[in-house]
Design a protein around this motif. Structure first.
Motif, PDB file in Angstrom:
ATOM      1  N   LEU A   1       0.821  -1.206   0.000  1.00 42.22           N
ATOM      2  CA  LEU A   1       0.000   0.000   0.000  1.00 42.22           C
ATOM      3  C   LEU A   1       0.858   1.259   0.000  1.00 42.22           C
ATOM      4  O   LEU A   1       0.447   2.307  -0.492  1.00 42.22           O
ATOM      5  CB  LEU A   1      -0.917  -0.007   1.227  1.00 42.22           C
ATOM      6  CG  LEU A   1      -2.003   1.043   1.315  1.00 42.22           C
ATOM      7  CD1 LEU A   1      -3.033   0.855   0.215  1.00 42.22           C
ATOM      8  CD2 LEU A   1      -2.687   0.980   2.680  1.00 42.22           C
ATOM      9  N   PHE A   2       2.051   1.177   0.569  1.00 39.26           N
ATOM     10  CA  PHE A   2       2.964   2.321   0.575  1.00 39.26           C
ATOM     11  C   PHE A   2       4.337   1.865   0.103  1.00 39.26           C
ATOM     12  O   PHE A   2       4.689   0.697   0.200  1.00 39.26           O
ATOM     13  CB  PHE A   2       3.042   2.975   1.957  1.00 39.26           C
ATOM     14  CG  PHE A   2       3.429   2.051   3.080  1.00 39.26           C
ATOM     15  CD1 PHE A   2       4.763   1.855   3.414  1.00 39.26           C
ATOM     16  CD2 PHE A   2       2.462   1.390   3.813  1.00 39.26           C
ATOM     17  CE1 PHE A   2       5.124   1.007   4.455  1.00 39.26           C
ATOM     18  CE2 PHE A   2       2.800   0.545   4.858  1.00 39.26           C
ATOM     19  CZ  PHE A   2       4.140   0.344   5.177  1.00 39.26           C
TER      20      PHE A   2
ATOM     21  N   ARG B   1       0.625   4.856  -2.109  1.00 41.82           N
ATOM     22  CA  ARG B   1       0.768   4.823  -3.572  1.00 41.82           C
ATOM     23  C   ARG B   1      -0.307   5.697  -4.247  1.00 41.82           C
ATOM     24  O   ARG B   1      -1.497   5.539  -3.997  1.00 41.82           O
ATOM     25  CB  ARG B   1       0.703   3.399  -4.096  1.00 41.82           C
ATOM     26  CG  ARG B   1      -0.600   2.712  -3.808  1.00 41.82           C
ATOM     27  CD  ARG B   1      -0.589   1.253  -4.236  1.00 41.82           C
ATOM     28  NE  ARG B   1      -1.831   0.607  -3.835  1.00 41.82           N
ATOM     29  CZ  ARG B   1      -1.930  -0.638  -3.384  1.00 41.82           C
ATOM     30  NH1 ARG B   1      -0.863  -1.390  -3.281  1.00 41.82           N
ATOM     31  NH2 ARG B   1      -3.100  -1.129  -3.046  1.00 41.82           N
ATOM     32  N   PRO B   2       0.113   6.617  -5.123  1.00 37.67           N
ATOM     33  CA  PRO B   2      -0.831   7.444  -5.875  1.00 37.67           C
ATOM     34  C   PRO B   2      -1.184   6.839  -7.233  1.00 37.67           C
ATOM     35  O   PRO B   2      -2.110   7.291  -7.895  1.00 37.67           O
ATOM     36  CB  PRO B   2      -0.070   8.753  -6.057  1.00 37.67           C
ATOM     37  CG  PRO B   2       1.374   8.312  -6.134  1.00 37.67           C
ATOM     38  CD  PRO B   2       1.494   7.099  -5.242  1.00 37.67           C
ATOM     39  N   GLU B   3      -0.430   5.838  -7.667  1.00 35.12           N
ATOM     40  CA  GLU B   3      -0.681   5.161  -8.942  1.00 35.12           C
ATOM     41  C   GLU B   3       0.032   3.813  -8.906  1.00 35.12           C
ATOM     42  O   GLU B   3       0.810   3.532  -7.988  1.00 35.12           O
ATOM     43  CB  GLU B   3      -0.242   6.025 -10.132  1.00 35.12           C
ATOM     44  CG  GLU B   3       1.232   6.373 -10.147  1.00 35.12           C
ATOM     45  CD  GLU B   3       2.029   5.389 -10.982  1.00 35.12           C
ATOM     46  OE1 GLU B   3       1.691   5.165 -12.152  1.00 35.12           O
ATOM     47  OE2 GLU B   3       3.014   4.837 -10.457  1.00 35.12           O
TER      48      GLU B   3
ATOM     49  N   ASN C   1      -6.060   0.220  -4.127  1.00 29.00           N
ATOM     50  CA  ASN C   1      -6.432   1.532  -3.609  1.00 29.00           C
ATOM     51  C   ASN C   1      -5.304   2.496  -3.912  1.00 29.00           C
ATOM     52  O   ASN C   1      -4.127   2.178  -3.707  1.00 29.00           O
ATOM     53  CB  ASN C   1      -6.633   1.472  -2.092  1.00 29.00           C
ATOM     54  CG  ASN C   1      -7.885   0.702  -1.700  1.00 29.00           C
ATOM     55  OD1 ASN C   1      -7.821  -0.191  -0.882  1.00 29.00           O
ATOM     56  ND2 ASN C   1      -9.019   1.050  -2.268  1.00 29.00           N
ATOM     57  N   MET C   2      -5.651   3.678  -4.412  1.00 32.20           N
ATOM     58  CA  MET C   2      -4.678   4.738  -4.648  1.00 32.20           C
ATOM     59  C   MET C   2      -5.066   5.941  -3.781  1.00 32.20           C
ATOM     60  O   MET C   2      -6.218   6.089  -3.379  1.00 32.20           O
ATOM     61  CB  MET C   2      -4.666   5.161  -6.120  1.00 32.20           C
ATOM     62  CG  MET C   2      -4.523   4.033  -7.114  1.00 32.20           C
ATOM     63  SD  MET C   2      -2.969   3.153  -6.961  1.00 32.20           S
ATOM     64  CE  MET C   2      -3.171   1.950  -8.299  1.00 32.20           C
TER      65      MET C   2
ATOM     66  N   MET D   1     -12.062  10.705  -5.934  1.00 32.35           N
ATOM     67  CA  MET D   1     -11.901  10.840  -4.504  1.00 32.35           C
ATOM     68  C   MET D   1     -10.418  10.817  -4.122  1.00 32.35           C
ATOM     69  O   MET D   1      -9.554  10.546  -4.950  1.00 32.35           O
ATOM     70  CB  MET D   1     -12.643   9.710  -3.794  1.00 32.35           C
ATOM     71  CG  MET D   1     -14.117   9.608  -4.171  1.00 32.35           C
ATOM     72  SD  MET D   1     -15.051  11.100  -3.774  1.00 32.35           S
ATOM     73  CE  MET D   1     -15.206  10.919  -1.989  1.00 32.35           C
ATOM     74  N   ARG D   2     -10.147  11.109  -2.855  1.00 28.50           N
ATOM     75  CA  ARG D   2      -8.758  11.091  -2.392  1.00 28.50           C
ATOM     76  C   ARG D   2      -8.270   9.661  -2.167  1.00 28.50           C
ATOM     77  O   ARG D   2      -7.076   9.392  -2.301  1.00 28.50           O
ATOM     78  CB  ARG D   2      -8.629  11.925  -1.118  1.00 28.50           C
ATOM     79  CG  ARG D   2      -8.765  13.416  -1.409  1.00 28.50           C
ATOM     80  CD  ARG D   2      -8.725  14.274  -0.166  1.00 28.50           C
ATOM     81  NE  ARG D   2      -8.739  15.682  -0.541  1.00 28.50           N
ATOM     82  CZ  ARG D   2      -8.832  16.688   0.327  1.00 28.50           C
ATOM     83  NH1 ARG D   2      -8.929  16.429   1.626  1.00 28.50           N
ATOM     84  NH2 ARG D   2      -8.841  17.927  -0.097  1.00 28.50           N
ATOM     85  N   GLN D   3      -9.167   8.784  -1.787  1.00 32.34           N
ATOM     86  CA  GLN D   3      -8.868   7.345  -1.850  1.00 32.34           C
ATOM     87  C   GLN D   3      -9.683   6.790  -2.990  1.00 32.34           C
ATOM     88  O   GLN D   3     -10.904   6.799  -2.950  1.00 32.34           O
ATOM     89  CB  GLN D   3      -9.233   6.619  -0.554  1.00 32.34           C
ATOM     90  CG  GLN D   3      -8.984   5.109  -0.664  1.00 32.34           C
ATOM     91  CD  GLN D   3      -9.286   4.351   0.615  1.00 32.34           C
ATOM     92  OE1 GLN D   3      -8.988   4.821   1.695  1.00 32.34           O
ATOM     93  NE2 GLN D   3      -9.886   3.178   0.482  1.00 32.34           N
TER      94      GLN D   3
END
Length: 429
Positions: free
Chosen positions: A43-44, A79-81, A110-111, A122-124
């Motif tokens: 996730l990160f 992660r953003p992408e 999930n980004m 959305m932000r998530q």
């Protein structure tokens, strides 16, 4: 202290989760036919993964990342992408050594992006994506586009528009970059601060600016199509030929550049033209990134992929009036009345479930009439009725909710009877 979900996030409740599950299941079936395999990444990541992989000049890195320092002083980012994470995993796990090349991967992730929340953004956010690493054949570009279009079409979307462009190879991009700098320099003071910074960092991204999109300099900006060398032009023409023979319609837009630094050659977006979808029409976007793996100290490896927002996919289905089928029925609902019946019911539930039969019961101590209403709300196919007399006689009533027919059967035959009614006799006690 706020006890609400953070701004830009939503709860997906069971009734909506059913829609997500249906969509994800259909997409997985398409991926299986195209022989793609699932990958799951953390996730990160270390922040540098996205700085190097996405690009320091992008809005994602400069404005939108959720970055924090852990207790060891390491900079980490949600992660953003997905592409940078997959490229990192490809190198770290030496997937380039896999004898089966190219490596064809898909993911549901999930980004997280810090931007102004709006419908479908959305932000998530939840994203489906694919990445193909290890092939520079334009046929794989066509396959990736075909997979995306197939996912939408098999879910029922018809108002689709495929927009296509090429960014060319390194030589073509450099020539185009120089032309863009020369073109925008006289007008740079009239453009936004972001565009002023992009002039030296990545002038191609000026064409992607939403603030200055109507500025007259945008309309006369040099087109990448005028700066393609022979190899880049041939690559683009071959891709278009493949799409044509597959019957996939497209529109070429020389201003389509995508928002990430790692793209070259093919760039594409799929848009919804459904009435009422909204002003932001993009459903999915992607392209080729032949230098990304090298950014993670991997061998030279060509790649291509796309990301598809699942929230926007559901918006598209809604805009076109496509209903997610509600075919979920409970196999059995067990109605028990009396202390001994409750004890026997727990035993029967365990036995039925072990034999692959879906079953539930009342846990509120309600009377028989209320339990029947619950069975109806759950759309149960059969109600199993267990009272004190049934326990004493070791029988149970099986009632069809569709026909109302009811049979008394020996309790020891319940599993076999329900397997025959529901599963065609499969399973073993």
């Amino acid at each position: 202290m706020s006890m609400k979900a953070p701004r830009g996030t939503v709860d997906i409740l069971p009734e909506d989760a059913r829609k997500w599950q249906f969509v994800e299941d259909q997409i997985k079936k398409v991926c299986d036919r195209f022989h793609f395999r699932e990958i799951r990444t953390p996730l990160f990541e270390h922040t540098e993964v996205f700085q190097r992989g996405v690009g320091d000049s992008t809005d994602i890195v400069q404005k939108e990342m959720y970055t924090f320092e852990d207790q060891g002083g390491r900079s980490l980012t949600l992660r953003p992408e997905g592409t940078a994470s997959v490229a990192r995993a490809f190198v770290e796990n030496k997937l380039f050594g896999n004898p089966n090349q190219p490596v064809k991967l898909y993911y549901f992730m999930n980004m997280f992006r810090y931007e102004r929340p709006q419908k479908g953004r959305m932000r998530q956010l939840n994203q489906f994506g694919v990445e193909v690493l290890g092939s520079a054949d334009p046929a794989i570009d066509a396959e990736v586009i075909d997979l995306a279009m197939t996912c939408y079409q098999e879910l029922g979307l018809t108002s689709l528009k495929l927009v296509l462009n090429t960014l060319g190879d390194k030589e073509s991009r450099n020539n185009h970059r120089n032309a863009l700098v020369e073109h925008f320099t006289p007008h740079i003071d009239e453009l936004c601060n972001d565009c002023q910074n992009r002039l030296t960092q990545n002038p191609l991204r000026i064409l992607d600016c939403k603030t200055d999109q109507d500025h007259y300099s945008m309309k006369t900006a040099p087109s990448i199509l005028d700066y393609l060398n022979e190899d880049s032009n041939q690559y683009f023409e071959t891709l278009k030929d493949y799409l044509t023979v597959m019957g996939i319609d497209y529109v070429v837009d020389p201003n389509l550049v995508r928002g990430l630094d790692y793209y070259n050659h093919t760039a594409f977006e799929i848009m919804s033209e459904a009435e009422g979808f909204g002003s932001i029409t993009t459903l999915a976007g992607g392209g080729r990134y032949d230098g990304l793996v090298e950014e993670f100290d991997g061998p030279r490896t060509p790649g291509i992929g796309f990301g598809m927002g699942l929230e926007r996919l559901l918006m598209g289905l809604e805009a076109e009036g496509n209903e997610i089928p509600d075919d979920k029925q409970l196999d059995c609902f067990l109605v028990a009345v009396g202390e001994q019946s409750e004890k026997e019911a727990v035993k029967l539930l365990h036995k039925l479930r072990k034999n692959k039969i879906q079953v539930d019961k009342d846990y509120q101590g309600r009377k028989m009439k209320a339990q029947f209403k619950a069975a109806d709300r759950y759309k149960a196919k059969y109600v199993l009725i267990l009272g004190e007399d049934e326990v004493k006689n070791q029988t149970i009533k099986v009632r069809s909710m569709e026909t109302g027919e009811q049979d008394d059967i020996p309790m020891e035959q319940l599993v076999e009877t329900m397997q025959e009614k529901l599963l065609g006799g499969t399973g073993n006690e």
